[in-house]
Design a protein around this motif. Structure first.
Motif, PDB file in Angstrom:
ATOM      1  N   PRO A  24      31.735  -7.459  45.149  1.00 53.76           N
ATOM      2  CA  PRO A  24      31.837  -8.475  46.211  1.00 53.76           C
ATOM      3  C   PRO A  24      33.305  -8.830  46.459  1.00 53.76           C
ATOM      4  O   PRO A  24      34.051  -9.043  45.505  1.00 53.76           O
ATOM      5  N   LEU A  25      33.698  -8.917  47.719  1.00 56.58           N
ATOM      6  CA  LEU A  25      35.114  -9.127  48.046  1.00 56.58           C
ATOM      7  C   LEU A  25      35.358 -10.413  48.836  1.00 56.58           C
ATOM      8  O   LEU A  25      36.309 -11.133  48.566  1.00 56.58           O
ATOM      9  N   THR A  26      34.549 -10.697  49.833  1.00 58.57           N
ATOM     10  CA  THR A  26      34.797 -11.881  50.662  1.00 58.57           C
ATOM     11  C   THR A  26      34.204 -13.113  49.963  1.00 58.57           C
ATOM     12  O   THR A  26      33.306 -12.983  49.112  1.00 58.57           O
ATOM     13  N   HIS A 250      26.432 -15.683  22.575  1.00 53.83           N
ATOM     14  CA  HIS A 250      26.030 -15.644  23.978  1.00 53.83           C
ATOM     15  C   HIS A 250      26.676 -14.415  24.623  1.00 53.83           C
ATOM     16  O   HIS A 250      27.450 -13.704  23.973  1.00 53.83           O
ATOM     17  N   VAL A 251      26.372 -14.194  25.909  1.00 56.11           N
ATOM     18  CA  VAL A 251      26.728 -12.918  26.519  1.00 56.11           C
ATOM     19  C   VAL A 251      27.321 -13.098  27.906  1.00 56.11           C
ATOM     20  O   VAL A 251      26.835 -13.915  28.681  1.00 56.11           O
ATOM     21  N   ARG A 252      28.370 -12.338  28.182  1.00 53.92           N
ATOM     22  CA  ARG A 252      28.841 -12.269  29.582  1.00 53.92           C
ATOM     23  C   ARG A 252      28.760 -10.829  30.063  1.00 53.92           C
ATOM     24  O   ARG A 252      29.201  -9.911  29.361  1.00 53.92           O
ATOM     25  N   VAL A 253      28.187 -10.637  31.237  1.00 49.63           N
ATOM     26  CA  VAL A 253      28.168  -9.327  31.894  1.00 49.63           C
ATOM     27  C   VAL A 253      28.632  -9.516  33.344  1.00 49.63           C
ATOM     28  O   VAL A 253      28.779 -10.632  33.811  1.00 49.63           O
ATOM     29  N   GLY A 254      28.820  -8.421  34.040  1.00 52.22           N
ATOM     30  CA  GLY A 254      29.173  -8.529  35.457  1.00 52.22           C
ATOM     31  C   GLY A 254      30.215  -7.513  35.864  1.00 52.22           C
ATOM     32  O   GLY A 254      30.880  -6.897  35.022  1.00 52.22           O
ATOM     33  N   LEU A 255      30.344  -7.370  37.181  1.00 53.40           N
ATOM     34  CA  LEU A 255      31.208  -6.318  37.728  1.00 53.40           C
ATOM     35  C   LEU A 255      32.690  -6.551  37.436  1.00 53.40           C
ATOM     36  O   LEU A 255      33.493  -5.645  37.561  1.00 53.40           O
ATOM     37  N   GLU A 256      33.060  -7.764  37.052  1.00 52.11           N
ATOM     38  CA  GLU A 256      34.444  -8.014  36.619  1.00 52.11           C
ATOM     39  C   GLU A 256      34.792  -7.171  35.399  1.00 52.11           C
ATOM     40  O   GLU A 256      35.930  -6.742  35.235  1.00 52.11           O
ATOM     41  N   ASP A 257      33.796  -6.961  34.538  1.00 49.18           N
ATOM     42  CA  ASP A 257      34.063  -6.330  33.236  1.00 49.18           C
ATOM     43  C   ASP A 257      33.558  -4.902  33.143  1.00 49.18           C
ATOM     44  O   ASP A 257      34.064  -4.110  32.354  1.00 49.18           O
ATOM     45  N   ASN A 258      32.524  -4.590  33.890  1.00 47.97           N
ATOM     46  CA  ASN A 258      31.871  -3.285  33.759  1.00 47.97           C
ATOM     47  C   ASN A 258      31.117  -2.979  35.049  1.00 47.97           C
ATOM     48  O   ASN A 258      30.376  -3.822  35.545  1.00 47.97           O
ATOM     49  N   ILE A 259      31.299  -1.775  35.572  1.00 44.62           N
ATOM     50  CA  ILE A 259      30.677  -1.451  36.869  1.00 44.62           C
ATOM     51  C   ILE A 259      29.429  -0.570  36.716  1.00 44.62           C
ATOM     52  O   ILE A 259      28.800  -0.236  37.712  1.00 44.62           O
ATOM     53  N   TYR A 260      29.090  -0.220  35.475  1.00 41.12           N
ATOM     54  CA  TYR A 260      27.964   0.708  35.278  1.00 41.12           C
ATOM     55  C   TYR A 260      26.699   0.018  34.756  1.00 41.12           C
ATOM     56  O   TYR A 260      26.757  -0.815  33.853  1.00 41.12           O
ATOM     57  N   LEU A 261      25.580   0.400  35.322  1.00 47.19           N
ATOM     58  CA  LEU A 261      24.294  -0.081  34.827  1.00 47.19           C
ATOM     59  C   LEU A 261      23.901   0.725  33.590  1.00 47.19           C
ATOM     60  O   LEU A 261      23.355   0.203  32.616  1.00 47.19           O
ATOM     61  N   ARG A 262      24.123   2.000  33.670  1.00 51.35           N
ATOM     62  CA  ARG A 262      23.992   2.893  32.507  1.00 51.35           C
ATOM     63  C   ARG A 262      24.954   4.054  32.724  1.00 51.35           C
ATOM     64  O   ARG A 262      25.567   4.134  33.804  1.00 51.35           O
ATOM     65  N   GLY A 264      27.076   6.728  33.896  1.00 51.58           N
ATOM     66  CA  GLY A 264      27.141   7.489  35.138  1.00 51.58           C
ATOM     67  C   GLY A 264      26.445   6.850  36.329  1.00 51.58           C
ATOM     68  O   GLY A 264      26.478   7.402  37.427  1.00 51.58           O
ATOM     69  N   VAL A 265      25.791   5.711  36.136  1.00 49.46           N
ATOM     70  CA  VAL A 265      25.062   5.059  37.236  1.00 49.46           C
ATOM     71  C   VAL A 265      25.706   3.704  37.535  1.00 49.46           C
ATOM     72  O   VAL A 265      25.715   2.810  36.679  1.00 49.46           O
ATOM     73  N   LEU A 266      26.248   3.572  38.747  1.00 49.13           N
ATOM     74  CA  LEU A 266      26.893   2.308  39.106  1.00 49.13           C
ATOM     75  C   LEU A 266      25.871   1.185  39.232  1.00 49.13           C
ATOM     76  O   LEU A 266      24.766   1.407  39.754  1.00 49.13           O
ATOM     77  N   ALA A 267      26.224   0.001  38.758  1.00 45.52           N
ATOM     78  CA  ALA A 267      25.379  -1.181  39.006  1.00 45.52           C
ATOM     79  C   ALA A 267      25.546  -1.536  40.485  1.00 45.52           C
ATOM     80  O   ALA A 267      26.660  -1.560  41.005  1.00 45.52           O
ATOM     81  N   GLU A 268      24.449  -1.817  41.156  1.00 47.27           N
ATOM     82  CA  GLU A 268      24.527  -2.129  42.585  1.00 47.27           C
ATOM     83  C   GLU A 268      24.705  -3.614  42.835  1.00 47.27           C
ATOM     84  O   GLU A 268      24.909  -4.040  43.975  1.00 47.27           O
ATOM     85  N   SER A 269      24.586  -4.403  41.776  1.00 41.71           N
ATOM     86  CA  SER A 269      24.796  -5.852  41.930  1.00 41.71           C
ATOM     87  C   SER A 269      25.045  -6.451  40.554  1.00 41.71           C
ATOM     88  O   SER A 269      24.719  -5.845  39.522  1.00 41.71           O
TER      89      SER A 269
END
Ligand code: KMH
Ligand code: ZN
Length: 308
Positions: A24-26, A250-262, A264-269
């Motif tokens: 997300p950019l805007t 506790h846990v933090r995830v998200g596209l700031e830290d990692n772009i893959y769902l698994r 070779g597969v990009l997370a789409e959100s």
């Protein structure tokens, strides 16, 4: 064990747009992605801003205002604002949003490190925006500066705004920096730490490193005087999340830290990454915290006490 607090780090400043089309950019996209992540199970969203026209990391209060107000008006989620900013910003620029918006939480980086992003360059075939190549190359020579003077400044503004600091620990020396702040009366337990693991320049994301950080923090501060969460940057994200769920962290995830769902597969959100952690928590029988639970666990001042 406390209920599991999941933080979603929505866009950051280290992930560049050319790495994934799903970043997300805007302000609109960042807020929408945060709201969706909250609906998926995140109790906290960690927020950076970007320039809407080209996604350059931004410290402009207007960009933050649009993001923060949209999230607040559409979700009960706890908002944690960055004070880490982006490459090349001063600490005052990075932390600008705290005195202006007085959020419930903000990040508080506990020491300086080399913060290198340039190893991602070979994976990029084409840069989407002109700023990206230089930004990522500059990181080869980038010291993420968090001197004691900077830490004192952050301690002052977080105290003044009753904004709960999330203490980002990138290496074991940062625990000793925190110990110094506690001794100097600049930080008061109970504290909430975020172990940031896998940045090139900081500690790696191995199981031994995580158990070492937790044990060292327990020895320094006493197990009852802090809660902790983990960020596994890159490939370590889900593995370290699993360890934290099991260990009471506790846990933090998200596209700031990692772009893959698994692999070779990009997370789409961001929501997809949050859902993966919710599923893991279910398997491991650890209930997931709501924003209200997170407010109670972390002793937050409440959404109505923010300045936006
Ligand atoms: N990007 C993360 C590795 C901050 O915003 O203050 C660290 C971070 C820093 O989230
Ligand atoms: Zn951040």
């Amino acid at each position: 064990m406390q209920k599991l607090i999941i933080t979603a780090a929505i866009t950051g400043a280290a992930t560049i747009p050319s790495l994934t089309p799903y970043l997300p950019l805007t302000p609109e996209q960042i807020a929408d992605s945060a709201i969706e992540a909250a609906e998926a199970g995140a109790a906290i969203v960690h927020i950076h801003a970007r320039r809407p026209e080209d996604g350059l990391p931004s410290s402009d209060p207007e960009h933050f205002r649009q993001i923060l107000t949209k999230i607040k008006n559409n979700s009960d989620v706890v908002i944690c604002v960055t004070t880490g900013g982006g490459v090349g910003m001063t600490v005052e620029e990075r932390a600008r949003a705290v005195p202006i918006f007085s959020p419930e939480m903000c990040s508080f980086n506990m020491g300086s490190i080399n913060f290198a992003l340039h190893t991602a360059i070979p994976a990029i075939k084409e840069f989407r925006f002109p700023w990206e190549k230089q930004y990522i190359e500059m990181s080869r020579d980038f010291v993420f500066k968090n001197t004691f003077k900077d830490l004192e400044y952050l301690a002052k503004i977080t105290k003044e705004n009753r904004t709960r600091p999330e203490l980002e620990i990138y290496d074991v020396g940062h625990l000793y920096n925190l110990d110094y702040l506690v001794g100097a009366g600049l930080m008061t337990p109970p504290m909430h730490m975020q172990f940031v693991m896998g940045v090139l320049g900081g500690i790696r994301g191995t199981p031994e490193d995580l158990t070492y950080l937790v044990q060292r923090a327990q020895l320094l501060f006493g197990a009852d005087n802090f809660s902790w969460s983990v960020i596994g940057v890159g490939a370590a994200e889900i593995n370290l999340s699993t360890m934290a769920i099991h260990m009471g962290g506790h846990v933090r995830v998200g596209l700031e830290d990692n772009i893959y769902l698994r692999k070779g597969v990009l997370a789409e959100s961001n929501a997809q990454l949050v859902k993966k952690v919710v599923a893991l928590a279910e398997v491991l029988d650890r209930p997931v915290a709501t924003p209200a639970d997170a407010r109670s666990i972390l002793g937050l001042k409440g959404k109505d006490k923010t300045g936006f």
